[in-house]
Design an enzyme around this catalytic site. Structure first.
Site, PDB file in Angstrom:
ATOM      1  N   ARG A 106      -1.341  -9.660  12.912  1.00 25.33           N
ATOM      2  CA  ARG A 106      -1.918  -8.582  12.110  1.00 25.33           C
ATOM      3  C   ARG A 106      -2.731  -9.128  10.939  1.00 25.33           C
ATOM      4  O   ARG A 106      -3.771  -8.569  10.581  1.00 25.33           O
ATOM      5  CB  ARG A 106      -0.815  -7.651  11.589  1.00 25.33           C
ATOM      6  CG  ARG A 106      -0.357  -6.650  12.621  1.00 25.33           C
ATOM      7  CD  ARG A 106       0.464  -5.541  11.975  1.00 25.33           C
ATOM      8  NE  ARG A 106       0.797  -4.543  12.958  1.00 25.33           N
ATOM      9  CZ  ARG A 106       0.010  -3.525  13.299  1.00 25.33           C
ATOM     10  NH1 ARG A 106      -1.175  -3.391  12.743  1.00 25.33           N
ATOM     11  NH2 ARG A 106       0.396  -2.654  14.199  1.00 25.33           N
ATOM     12  N   ARG A 132      11.695  -3.736  12.706  1.00 21.80           N
ATOM     13  CA  ARG A 132      10.731  -3.161  13.630  1.00 21.80           C
ATOM     14  C   ARG A 132      10.105  -4.257  14.473  1.00 21.80           C
ATOM     15  O   ARG A 132       9.992  -5.409  14.052  1.00 21.80           O
ATOM     16  CB  ARG A 132       9.633  -2.414  12.849  1.00 21.80           C
ATOM     17  CG  ARG A 132      10.166  -1.237  12.066  1.00 21.80           C
ATOM     18  CD  ARG A 132       9.089  -0.286  11.593  1.00 21.80           C
ATOM     19  NE  ARG A 132       7.804  -0.898  11.291  1.00 21.80           N
ATOM     20  CZ  ARG A 132       7.102  -0.622  10.184  1.00 21.80           C
ATOM     21  NH1 ARG A 132       7.600   0.197   9.280  1.00 21.80           N
ATOM     22  NH2 ARG A 132       5.922  -1.166   9.975  1.00 21.80           N
ATOM     23  N   LYS A 137       0.822  -1.209   0.000  1.00 20.29           N
ATOM     24  CA  LYS A 137       0.000   0.000   0.000  1.00 20.29           C
ATOM     25  C   LYS A 137       0.858   1.261   0.000  1.00 20.29           C
ATOM     26  O   LYS A 137       0.584   2.205  -0.747  1.00 20.29           O
ATOM     27  CB  LYS A 137      -0.943   0.011   1.211  1.00 20.29           C
ATOM     28  CG  LYS A 137      -1.966  -1.111   1.214  1.00 20.29           C
ATOM     29  CD  LYS A 137      -2.976  -0.962   2.347  1.00 20.29           C
ATOM     30  CE  LYS A 137      -2.345  -1.035   3.725  1.00 20.29           C
ATOM     31  NZ  LYS A 137      -1.724  -2.357   4.010  1.00 20.29           N
ATOM     32  N   ARG A 163      -9.501   0.889   8.491  1.00 14.80           N
ATOM     33  CA  ARG A 163      -9.194  -0.522   8.665  1.00 14.80           C
ATOM     34  C   ARG A 163     -10.385  -1.315   9.209  1.00 14.80           C
ATOM     35  O   ARG A 163     -10.315  -2.541   9.281  1.00 14.80           O
ATOM     36  CB  ARG A 163      -8.008  -0.693   9.623  1.00 14.80           C
ATOM     37  CG  ARG A 163      -6.681  -0.275   9.007  1.00 14.80           C
ATOM     38  CD  ARG A 163      -5.545  -0.538   9.959  1.00 14.80           C
ATOM     39  NE  ARG A 163      -4.247  -0.264   9.333  1.00 14.80           N
ATOM     40  CZ  ARG A 163      -3.098  -0.341   9.971  1.00 14.80           C
ATOM     41  NH1 ARG A 163      -3.067  -0.690  11.243  1.00 14.80           N
ATOM     42  NH2 ARG A 163      -1.964  -0.071   9.352  1.00 14.80           N
ATOM     43  N   ARG A 205      11.804  -7.144   6.133  1.00 15.72           N
ATOM     44  CA  ARG A 205      11.898  -5.684   6.075  1.00 15.72           C
ATOM     45  C   ARG A 205      12.875  -5.142   7.112  1.00 15.72           C
ATOM     46  O   ARG A 205      12.975  -5.660   8.215  1.00 15.72           O
ATOM     47  CB  ARG A 205      10.532  -5.031   6.305  1.00 15.72           C
ATOM     48  CG  ARG A 205       9.546  -5.279   5.217  1.00 15.72           C
ATOM     49  CD  ARG A 205       8.419  -4.266   5.189  1.00 15.72           C
ATOM     50  NE  ARG A 205       7.724  -4.091   6.457  1.00 15.72           N
ATOM     51  CZ  ARG A 205       6.604  -3.376   6.571  1.00 15.72           C
ATOM     52  NH1 ARG A 205       6.081  -2.788   5.515  1.00 15.72           N
ATOM     53  NH2 ARG A 205       6.017  -3.248   7.740  1.00 15.72           N
TER      54      ARG A 205
END
Length: 211
Positions: free
Chosen positions: A166, A155, A13, A85, A124
């Site tokens: 998630r 992260r 996104k 969301r 990532r």
């Protein structure tokens, strides 16, 4: 032009929002960036948000709506990345837009299988210097770069456990938005496993078709 991008974490996104912005001049409104800015600043709000992020949970609706509201009247239009969301957020967004006298032009759902997303996200790394996101396999962090010296870290919300949590929340709470916006004739679905330029091409085609 006012476009919403929805899709699971890792579907691209943020990347597509920036590419759409470059092509159309619309402003990118990224709730993720807003959240990270609050966390980095060490505000009370940032500390609360970090607790939700570290647990792999969604930030409460009222916090997200308040962060996004000042940006929604942008005259150049916008691309919303990461918001809404939930259906409750979608309804809250509609109320704010009604107050501003503006509407939504298109909702793009970026689609990818969970296992692909886990692989993408667990690789990532984020630069602590610039905030830019890299990937150890697909877009490695630069070495000895003055432009982005790092350090590059994973992260807390990019661990596999947090990612899978998630994704569960996405399927439970966000995926129903596809039906919500399809009933309004706003939804287009795009295969996010294709190359970045191909995805952008399909997104722009969907936007033009509803324009």
């Amino acid at each position: 032009m006012r476009v919403i991008l929805i899709g699971p974490q890792g579907a691209g996104k943020g990347t597509q929002a920036k590419r759409i912005s470059e092509k159309t001049g619309a402003r990118v409104i990224s709730t993720g960036d807003m959240v990270r800015a609050e966390i980095k600043a060490g505000t009370e709000l940032g500390r609360k948000v970090k607790e939700y992020n570290d647990r792999g949970e969604l930030v409460p609706d009222e916090i997200i709506v308040e962060m996004a509201k000042p940006h929604l009247g942008a005259p150049e239009g916008w691309v919303l990345d990461g918001f809404p969301r939930t259906e409750a957020q979608a309804r809250a967004l509609e109320e704010v837009l009604a107050e501003l006298g503006i509407g939504i032009d298109r909702v793009i759902a970026l689609e990818a299988p969970d296992e692909v997303l886990v692989e993408r996200l667990s690789g990532r790394r984020q630069s602590q210097a610039t905030g830019r996101i890299y990937h150890v396999r697909y877009d490695p962090p630069p070495q000895d770069s003055e432009e982005d010296p790092g350090p590059f870290v994973q992260r807390d919300d990019d661990t596999e456990e947090a990612i899978r949590r998630r994704l569960e929340l996405y399927h439970e709470q966000t995926e129903p938005l596809k039906r919500y916006y399809a009933r309004q004739g706003l939804l287009a679905e795009v295969d996010a496993t294709r190359s970045i330029p191909e995805v952008t091409e399909q997104v722009m085609k969907a936007i033009r078709e509803n324009g």
